[in-house]
Design a protein around this motif. Sequence first.
Motif, PDB file in Angstrom:
ATOM      1  N   UNK A  40      50.216  18.899  43.392  1.00 21.93           N
ATOM      2  CA  UNK A  40      49.502  19.721  44.372  1.00 21.93           C
ATOM      3  C   UNK A  40      48.060  19.869  43.904  1.00 21.93           C
ATOM      4  N   UNK A  41      47.174  20.186  44.866  1.00 25.28           N
ATOM      5  CA  UNK A  41      45.749  20.306  44.549  1.00 25.28           C
ATOM      6  C   UNK A  41      45.166  21.492  45.315  1.00 25.28           C
ATOM      7  N   UNK A  42      44.303  22.274  44.639  1.00 23.60           N
ATOM      8  CA  UNK A  42      43.705  23.463  45.247  1.00 23.60           C
ATOM      9  C   UNK A  42      42.197  23.469  45.004  1.00 23.60           C
ATOM     10  N   UNK A  43      41.483  24.038  45.973  1.00 23.06           N
ATOM     11  CA  UNK A  43      40.052  24.322  45.807  1.00 23.06           C
ATOM     12  C   UNK A  43      39.890  25.824  45.619  1.00 23.06           C
ATOM     13  N   UNK A  44      39.239  26.200  44.535  1.00 20.02           N
ATOM     14  CA  UNK A  44      39.080  27.618  44.216  1.00 20.02           C
ATOM     15  C   UNK A  44      37.603  27.983  44.330  1.00 20.02           C
ATOM     16  N   UNK A  45      37.231  28.864  45.269  1.00 20.61           N
ATOM     17  CA  UNK A  45      35.821  29.283  45.370  1.00 20.61           C
ATOM     18  C   UNK A  45      35.397  30.062  44.126  1.00 20.61           C
ATOM     19  N   UNK A  46      34.180  29.819  43.676  1.00 13.48           N
ATOM     20  CA  UNK A  46      33.690  30.478  42.464  1.00 13.48           C
ATOM     21  C   UNK A  46      33.695  32.007  42.571  1.00 13.48           C
ATOM     22  N   UNK A  47      33.272  32.606  43.712  1.00 11.53           N
ATOM     23  CA  UNK A  47      33.258  34.084  43.768  1.00 11.53           C
ATOM     24  C   UNK A  47      34.641  34.717  43.622  1.00 11.53           C
ATOM     25  N   UNK A  48      35.708  34.014  44.050  1.00 10.51           N
ATOM     26  CA  UNK A  48      37.076  34.555  43.946  1.00 10.51           C
ATOM     27  C   UNK A  48      37.872  33.857  42.848  1.00 10.51           C
ATOM     28  N   UNK A  49      37.178  33.449  41.788  1.00 11.49           N
ATOM     29  CA  UNK A  49      37.815  32.613  40.756  1.00 11.49           C
ATOM     30  C   UNK A  49      39.074  33.251  40.184  1.00 11.49           C
ATOM     31  N   UNK A  50      38.967  34.461  39.675  1.00 11.21           N
ATOM     32  CA  UNK A  50      40.106  35.094  39.010  1.00 11.21           C
ATOM     33  C   UNK A  50      41.279  35.349  39.935  1.00 11.21           C
ATOM     34  N   UNK A  51      41.021  35.911  41.116  1.00 10.63           N
ATOM     35  CA  UNK A  51      42.112  36.258  42.041  1.00 10.63           C
ATOM     36  C   UNK A  51      42.781  35.015  42.619  1.00 10.63           C
ATOM     37  N   UNK A  52      41.990  34.019  43.017  1.00 13.47           N
ATOM     38  CA  UNK A  52      42.569  32.796  43.584  1.00 13.47           C
ATOM     39  C   UNK A  52      43.357  32.011  42.536  1.00 13.47           C
ATOM     40  N   UNK A  53      42.854  32.015  41.309  1.00  8.72           N
ATOM     41  CA  UNK A  53      43.571  31.342  40.230  1.00  8.72           C
ATOM     42  C   UNK A  53      44.934  31.988  40.004  1.00  8.72           C
ATOM     43  N   UNK A  54      44.976  33.301  40.016  1.00  9.40           N
ATOM     44  CA  UNK A  54      46.236  34.018  39.859  1.00  9.40           C
ATOM     45  C   UNK A  54      47.189  33.706  41.017  1.00  9.40           C
ATOM     46  N   UNK A  55      46.660  33.597  42.236  1.00  5.70           N
ATOM     47  CA  UNK A  55      47.492  33.250  43.393  1.00  5.70           C
ATOM     48  C   UNK A  55      48.128  31.872  43.229  1.00  5.70           C
ATOM     49  N   UNK A  56      47.344  30.913  42.763  1.00  3.04           N
ATOM     50  CA  UNK A  56      47.865  29.552  42.569  1.00  3.04           C
ATOM     51  C   UNK A  56      48.963  29.546  41.514  1.00  3.04           C
ATOM     52  N   UNK A  57      48.751  30.255  40.427  1.00  2.00           N
ATOM     53  CA  UNK A  57      49.746  30.296  39.350  1.00  2.00           C
ATOM     54  C   UNK A  57      51.049  30.926  39.830  1.00  2.00           C
ATOM     55  N   UNK A  58      50.950  31.985  40.599  1.00  2.00           N
ATOM     56  CA  UNK A  58      52.162  32.628  41.118  1.00  2.00           C
ATOM     57  C   UNK A  58      52.859  31.757  42.160  1.00  2.00           C
ATOM     58  N   UNK A  59      52.087  31.079  42.995  1.00  2.00           N
ATOM     59  CA  UNK A  59      52.675  30.224  44.025  1.00  2.00           C
ATOM     60  C   UNK A  59      53.379  29.015  43.417  1.00  2.00           C
TER      61      UNK A  59
END
Length: 493
Positions: A129-148
């Motif tokens: 799988x591949x994700x694009x993570x916006x820099x302003x939401x780096x921490x929250x989006x990264x956590x979402x990907x890890x949980x998903x």
Amino acid sequence: MSALGVRRAGLRQILQLIRRFQQGQILRHLLRITISLALLPLDSTILFVAIAIGHLSSLFSHSGPAKRRSEILRDVQFRPKTILITGVNTPHGLRVARCFYQEGHRVVGADITDIALASGESMSRALLAYYRIPKPQYGSKLLDVIQREKADLWIPCSQDTSVMEDAMAKQSIESKTGCKCITLDAEVAMQWSHRETFMQYLIENDLPIMECHQVQSRDSIHRILHRSPTKLYHLRRSAPALKQDTTIVLPKRTLSLTYLEVSEIQVSKDCPWLMQQQSRLGEFVADLLVVRGHVAAITIRPAKEESDWGCSPLNDGVAAAIQKLMENFALKSGPRNTGHLSVRLMVDQELNVNSIRYVVHIAACAHGAATITQLLHSTPVYSLISGYLAICSESGVVPNHSPEVLHGHNRTGLSKNPSQRPSLFRMLKGYDVRKVLPALYPVAQLVDRALYEVVELLFWKNWRFSTTDPLPWWWHTHVYQPSRELNLVLQHH
């Protein structure tokens, strides 16, 4: 001409320069698109041939990456891990992803970007799988990907985030999930990011550093020399405003010459001197993967690219001394020390009656994604993967590899610096032609940049290309990059 007319003429000249610059930029974008279209038939043929060879080798070959992966997956005792790698759009990020894929693990890739177009690296067969993570939401989006994705391990390889951003993300991830992170804790990262606090940490933990003293009398100079008779020092004035800075090397060949030299130094409280320890063998760099305070992989190399140090039995003693210090350095930092480090070292030699002793001092430490490249290119895949996965094991014990494995199968443990591509700029700089033709330096830099871009289009020099995974290279060259160039052209209009 009036003042208003002068201003208008100046403004017109500025606007003309801007238009010329924009026209030059547009021509460069169009040239890159043209080259990509011209190479499309050839590169497409190479792509299909590589894919066909890959399928045939997987069917008939008894060895190779595909065969190894299938054998690993057939092992009933094998438990694949889910690995999240941020920064797969970097050479080291994509290589780590491919290594984990070859070893049978699930790999999830991510890039820190706002661009909606799929990058070439996202097309790698190594990525589930591949994700694009916006820099302003780096921490929250990264956590979402890890949980998903239920990731077991996160390896940050992106150069678009700072060390502290990764450290803060680690704090949130490990407190809310079972995912482990290959990056330093926030407290350690902060302490090691500043030279003063890092040096204080070394002193508090009794780790060797290069001595530096501000001396205000001849007696203090003698005391330092008598306390460390085997060390070499450079003595220079502390005042930075002096145009001619005199450097004195101490001690001299004999004690009497040393006393004579010191007696002629005009040193006082009003005119202090700086006394710095020097290394006789020069500067080295140790690139490390440290997991819970243990060295999981290490590569040792000379700091200077043109150095003669390399694979020779004479270097065994230097490599052994550096490795011993690095293991002690990692151990003293404790379990919180997990990440990629690049430690700069000064190596001195002390001559005894019947032996030579190598003394290593720590000069500086860099950490984070920027320090990975050399380690990845010099470390065997098995050593690297097992080192990363040690943090996921219940015991947390790092595999005890032999020195040959730790040092990338170099008998001495010293790696030669990778040879750089030819550079017209470096050649001219070596001859110092600026005094004669000052305009040659920028021209040489433009020539180097043009040659680099042409070479990047050729698959055999492109880090995205792999015979077992050629699509990232083709997609980047003929879809992603031309689309970006076309978008930039449209923006200029």
